[in-house]
Each structure stands twice: as structure tokens, then as C-alpha cells.
Design an enzyme around this catalytic site. Sequence first.
Site, PDB file in Angstrom:
ATOM      1  N   GLY A   1       4.413  11.522  -3.931  1.00  0.00           N
ATOM      2  CA  GLY A   1       3.978  10.180  -4.333  1.00  0.00           C
ATOM      3  C   GLY A   1       5.041   9.532  -5.206  1.00  0.00           C
ATOM      4  O   GLY A   1       5.442   8.380  -4.989  1.00  0.00           O
TER       5      GLY A   1
ATOM      6  N   CYS B   1       0.855  -1.190   0.000  1.00  0.00           N
ATOM      7  CA  CYS B   1       0.000   0.000   0.000  1.00  0.00           C
ATOM      8  C   CYS B   1       0.887   1.234   0.000  1.00  0.00           C
ATOM      9  O   CYS B   1       1.950   1.225   0.609  1.00  0.00           O
ATOM     10  CB  CYS B   1      -0.840   0.067   1.268  1.00  0.00           C
TER      11      CYS B   1
ATOM     12  N   GLU C   1       1.363  -3.922  -5.694  1.00  0.00           N
ATOM     13  CA  GLU C   1       0.254  -4.888  -5.590  1.00  0.00           C
ATOM     14  C   GLU C   1      -0.972  -4.374  -6.358  1.00  0.00           C
ATOM     15  O   GLU C   1      -1.270  -3.182  -6.333  1.00  0.00           O
ATOM     16  CB  GLU C   1      -0.084  -5.031  -4.104  1.00  0.00           C
TER      17      GLU C   1
HETATM   18  N1  ACO Z   1      -5.728  14.291 -10.057  1.00  0.00           N
HETATM   19  C1  ACO Z   1      -4.995  14.213 -11.196  1.00  0.00           C
HETATM   20  N2  ACO Z   1      -3.696  13.807 -11.225  1.00  0.00           N
HETATM   21  C2  ACO Z   1      -3.135  13.499 -10.046  1.00  0.00           C
HETATM   22  C3  ACO Z   1      -3.832  13.575  -8.817  1.00  0.00           C
HETATM   23  C4  ACO Z   1      -5.179  13.998  -8.858  1.00  0.00           C
HETATM   24  N3  ACO Z   1      -5.912  14.117  -7.743  1.00  0.00           N
HETATM   25  N4  ACO Z   1      -3.010  13.198  -7.818  1.00  0.00           N
HETATM   26  C5  ACO Z   1      -1.833  12.892  -8.385  1.00  0.00           C
HETATM   27  N5  ACO Z   1      -1.912  13.073  -9.736  1.00  0.00           N
HETATM   28  C6  ACO Z   1      -0.857  12.847 -10.712  1.00  0.00           C
HETATM   29  C7  ACO Z   1       0.124  14.006 -10.673  1.00  0.00           C
HETATM   30  O1  ACO Z   1      -0.230  15.019 -11.577  1.00  0.00           O
HETATM   31  C8  ACO Z   1       1.428  13.347 -11.028  1.00  0.00           C
HETATM   32  O2  ACO Z   1       1.570  13.171 -12.415  1.00  0.00           O
HETATM   33  P1  ACO Z   1       2.596  14.113 -13.289  1.00  0.00           P
HETATM   34  O3  ACO Z   1       3.855  14.234 -12.496  1.00  0.00           O
HETATM   35  O4  ACO Z   1       2.765  13.316 -14.537  1.00  0.00           O
HETATM   36  O5  ACO Z   1       1.897  15.397 -13.454  1.00  0.00           O
HETATM   37  C9  ACO Z   1       1.281  11.938 -10.459  1.00  0.00           C
HETATM   38  O6  ACO Z   1      -0.115  11.713 -10.315  1.00  0.00           O
HETATM   39  C10 ACO Z   1       1.977  11.781  -9.140  1.00  0.00           C
HETATM   40  O7  ACO Z   1       1.788  12.927  -8.369  1.00  0.00           O
HETATM   41  P2  ACO Z   1       2.534  13.097  -6.988  1.00  0.00           P
HETATM   42  O8  ACO Z   1       2.353  14.501  -6.512  1.00  0.00           O
HETATM   43  O9  ACO Z   1       3.919  12.579  -7.082  1.00  0.00           O
HETATM   44  O10 ACO Z   1       1.692  12.067  -6.085  1.00  0.00           O
HETATM   45  P3  ACO Z   1       0.954  12.328  -4.713  1.00  0.00           P
HETATM   46  O11 ACO Z   1       1.901  12.795  -3.669  1.00  0.00           O
HETATM   47  O12 ACO Z   1      -0.249  13.129  -4.920  1.00  0.00           O
HETATM   48  O13 ACO Z   1       0.583  10.823  -4.320  1.00  0.00           O
HETATM   49  C11 ACO Z   1      -0.816   8.921  -4.328  1.00  0.00           C
HETATM   50  C12 ACO Z   1      -0.045   9.918  -5.197  1.00  0.00           C
HETATM   51  C13 ACO Z   1       0.155   8.240  -3.367  1.00  0.00           C
HETATM   52  C14 ACO Z   1      -1.449   7.865  -5.202  1.00  0.00           C
HETATM   53  C15 ACO Z   1      -1.889   9.745  -3.546  1.00  0.00           C
HETATM   54  O14 ACO Z   1      -2.817  10.242  -4.444  1.00  0.00           O
HETATM   55  C16 ACO Z   1      -2.612   8.957  -2.483  1.00  0.00           C
HETATM   56  O15 ACO Z   1      -2.085   8.738  -1.397  1.00  0.00           O
HETATM   57  N6  ACO Z   1      -3.863   8.547  -2.771  1.00  0.00           N
HETATM   58  C17 ACO Z   1      -4.684   7.836  -1.804  1.00  0.00           C
HETATM   59  C18 ACO Z   1      -4.181   6.435  -1.569  1.00  0.00           C
HETATM   60  C19 ACO Z   1      -3.987   5.677  -2.865  1.00  0.00           C
HETATM   61  O16 ACO Z   1      -4.838   5.695  -3.736  1.00  0.00           O
HETATM   62  N7  ACO Z   1      -2.846   4.985  -2.957  1.00  0.00           N
HETATM   63  C20 ACO Z   1      -2.525   4.131  -4.082  1.00  0.00           C
HETATM   64  C21 ACO Z   1      -3.232   2.843  -3.924  1.00  0.00           C
HETATM   65  S1  ACO Z   1      -2.562   1.571  -4.925  1.00  0.00           S
HETATM   66  C22 ACO Z   1      -1.419   0.780  -3.906  1.00  0.00           C
HETATM   67  O17 ACO Z   1      -1.409   1.078  -2.727  1.00  0.00           O
HETATM   68  C23 ACO Z   1      -0.462  -0.174  -4.480  1.00  0.00           C
END
Ligand code: ACO
Length: 477
Positions: free
Chosen positions: A345, A332, A366
Site C-alpha cells: 500500500g 482510488c 481524493e
Molecule cells: N489494520 C491496522 N493497520 C493496518 C491495516 C489493518 N487492517 N492495514 C494496513 N495497516 C497499516 C499498516 O500497519 C501500515 O502502517 P505502518 O507501516 O505504520 O505499520 C500502513 O497501514 C500501510 O500498510 P501497507 O502494508 O503498506 O498497506 P496495504 O498494502 O495493506 O494497503 C490499503 C493499504 C491500500 C489502504 C489497503 O488496506 C486496501 O486496499 N484497503 C481496501 C481499499 C481501501 O480502503 N483503499 C483506500 C481508499 S481511500 C482512496 O482510495 C483514496
Amino acid sequence: MRLVKKSTTRAEDIMGEESDFICDSVNLLTEGCRLSVRMHSSDDWPLAEIISIKDVGNMRFYYVHYIDYNKRLDEWVTEERLDTRKVQYPRKDGQTTGTAGNAGGGGGTGASTPNRKTENISILSQSRPASPLSVPPVPTQNDPTVLTAALQKKIARKRKLVDTEESQEVATATPRQTGSMVMQHDDVVTRMKNVEMIELGLHRISPWYFSPYPQEMVNLNCIYICEFCLKYKKSRTSLYRHSIKCNLRNPPGTEIYRKESISFFEIDGRKNKSYSQNLCLLAKLFLDHKTLYYDTDPFLFYVMTEYDLKGYHIVGYFSKEKESTEDYNVACILTLPPYQRKGYGKLLIEFSYELSKFEGKTGTPEKPLSDLGLLSYRSYWSQTILDILLTVKPTPDNEKPQITINEICELTSIKKEDVVSTLQILNLINYYKGQYIISINKDIITTHIDSFQKRKVRIEPKCLHWTPKDWSKRAKW
Ligand code: ACO
Ligand code: ZN
């Protein structure tokens, strides 16, 4: 609309004594009905499904899930946001039907809405150790607090006391994949957000999903969480009292990486059980369909922090199985909402691959990924692979630079299937004269350079002080 015989209703008062049958489609609404609902802070009226109904004073509230939108947008709405002109009523077989001037409509009750394209964060997988507890069936009732109470009561009978000095209790919930009614009632509870607000350090955060905090916590307006040890408290005063005793200023475990203000701590789920369980509870608020495990023993947790004079503040984390038969290098992953969309992220993802490089393995997250997880991984994979492709130099025998997919995997630690799918999505791979050729065009390079420049914070391998352990050689984790 349809005619209903009612006893005493608001509508009857208006229509007069002689009216036995009245038209009042709001009163006909039940869980499972689908209709257009005005979304929070917008003029959009997407189709939504009623998951639960509750009365507070003389107000009725409807918990709705917007079909084809992520569950984190689910919310309580009042009557004026419901468009009752076209309602699809649920059938006994669990499908919805158009009884109010609207035929058809997709199937499913509130518990089993199909085609929820973006909300499928299932962390359940074959490779994972089984959850030691499962959630028992809950009787059907309208009031979500009653449902939650019933669920928590049953969980409470089974739950273990967590091994902490303050004996905090943690409950578990196990999403299951059956279509039975029992499952649907369980689902109604776990599908609804149950925590109003959390306070963590300087941040107040609105949760996105259900998390099985104890019942006495979920009734509060806010849960107060110690940002260092992650213990949860009922009030700010109680948290303050805790902070005097709590001597942690960073996550427990070992600091294995530090560059400027960013650190990573490795936490063993067996050695730091209380912290790991509290981290899972917190994470569950933002991760859908994630199974919460009592048994954190088989996992390592990598917590990323940002340092200031007050301490090491948690920004996000990922968990990783000590041994994975499916080559998972992340179970996760989460960036806490106040820190999202700032590149953290991808920093977490980059770190997970750096660990895999140290292990000399390829890895993959995963499956299935969440909507945001997929976006982040796709973006990371594209940038990392393009970066490699753009740095390959031609050899003396070949004027065209050459690299194999296996070499890309070795250089990046990205698993082959993810490399291939990324190349396909980027439309870079073509079959030509019996072999696959990767061709890069100018547009791709421009886009790549743009997004690469946005990524200011990067993982510096030399700042990682870590030796991988071979967990298979240990008798016990
Ligand atoms: N809408 C559109 N694009 C987004 C969004 C959003 N809300 N959030 C992130 N992105 C895109 C960004 O634009 C970026 O892409 P780019 O660099 O090509 O422009 C990319 O995703 C990564 O952005 P970061 O800022 O590095 O990621 P962030 O710190 O926001 O974290 C994460 C991403 C971890 C998925 C976060 O959204 C989160 O914690 N979500 C909730 C939990 C979750 O869904 N985790 C993943 C589950 S799958 C697993 O655990 C294996
Ligand atoms: Zn603490």
C-alpha cells in the site's frame, strides 16, 4: 418483549391452543431493528442493525451491520446469535426506538446508519466526471436476492454493452446522498455484499462490499477472474477455456516502472476500456461507496504487479484523473487482500507521489479516505516528512537546521494541508515568538527509524520511465 397477536407460530404450538398472545421477539424483528449480535469468531456482542432478512428452507437469516464497525464485517447470522432481550425497533420516521425494555438508541434505518466512523469511502466528488448512469428505485422486499434481481433488471435495461471481443456486460451503481425512502431501498441492495467468493490466479478471496457484477454472476458460489485481463467467468472450466485464448501475461498498457520483480503498468481508461471497467468492478468488492463509472476515459490506472515465470500478477492499483482541479493525484487505491499489510500500500502511495514529482506538482488523495486508506496515508506522510526533517543540515548562518513547509511540499510532492496536518498529529509544530517551530524529540526519531526499517521495498526513481502528458492541451482524452 411485547405481546403480539399471531395466527400460527412455533411459540403458539408450545404455549397451547388457548394462547392468542405470545411473546416471541424474534418474530417481531424487522429490517432496521437494532440489537446485540455475537460477532463472527468472537465472544463480543456489539450493537448491530438488521439490514435484511431471508428464509432459506426453514432457517431464517439476518444480514447485520455492526454499528461503529466497518461494513466489511457485515454478515448473515442465524437466530442464536441475536440477543433479543433488548431490541430497538425502527420508527416510521426512520429512527430507532426502544420498545423492548430499551429506551433511546441512535437513529437511522439499515440504509442510513449514522456515525459509521470507519466506513466512509466516498469516491464521489465534485471534481469527478458525472456517472453516466444512475441506479433506479427498487421496491422494498426482504429477500436480498430479490432486491438485487430487481436492481440488476433495471440496470440491465440501461446498461451498455462493454466494448470487448466477448461483449461482457458491466452495470453501474451510483451511491447518492439523499434521505428519501427510494434512496434507502437502493442502499439496502448496495450495502450488502453480493458476491460470495472470487478466484483470481492462485487466490480465493472473500469480498468485503457490494459490486455490480451482472446478476448471473452474483448467484454463483464463486466468480472466476482471469488474473491478466480481469474478465470474469462462471466456472473454472470456462476460465480455463478463456485462458487458452487469452494471450495476456501482464496488464495491458505500458510498463513504466520495473525494479526486480515489481512493475507498474500505465493503462489509459479510454484506450483499454474493457480492462479498466473490469478492474473497477473487481476493486469495488473492496472499496466502499465507490462510484463505478462506465466512463473510464478521464482516468489513468496504475497497476502494480509482481513477476514470476507465469507472468505479471496484479497486486494492487491506483487510479488517477487525467486532469484534476483539486490536485488529486490518486482517485482510488487498493492492495488486493492477499497482499495487504506487507508494505505494498505504501509502495503504491510512494509511486503516486513519484509521478507527482515528475509532474512538478503537489498532490493529495481524493477525500474522504477509508479507515485503512487514512492509516496508510498517515503512516506514509509521517515517515516521509520525518525523513526529510532528519536529513536537513544546519547552514553556516544558523546552527539550527531550517526548513519551510513549502520546501517540505516541494521535496515530497505532498500537498501543504497534508504536511501541516501530519506535523500537527505528530505534535511537532509549536508556535513560538511569532513563528512556527518544528521540534523533534528522541522518541519520534526512534519510532521513525523502527518503522522506516520495516519498509524494505521502496520506489527507485531511476526505474521510472515516464513523461507526464499535459491532458489540458488535448482536444479529447
Ligand atoms: N489494520 C491496522 N493497520 C493496518 C491495516 C489493518 N487492517 N492495514 C494496513 N495497516 C497499516 C499498516 O500497519 C501500515 O502502517 P505502518 O507501516 O505504520 O505499520 C500502513 O497501514 C500501510 O500498510 P501497507 O502494508 O503498506 O498497506 P496495504 O498494502 O495493506 O494497503 C490499503 C493499504 C491500500 C489502504 C489497503 O488496506 C486496501 O486496499 N484497503 C481496501 C481499499 C481501501 O480502503 N483503499 C483506500 C481508499 S481511500 C482512496 O482510495 C483514496
Ligand atoms: Zn484473460
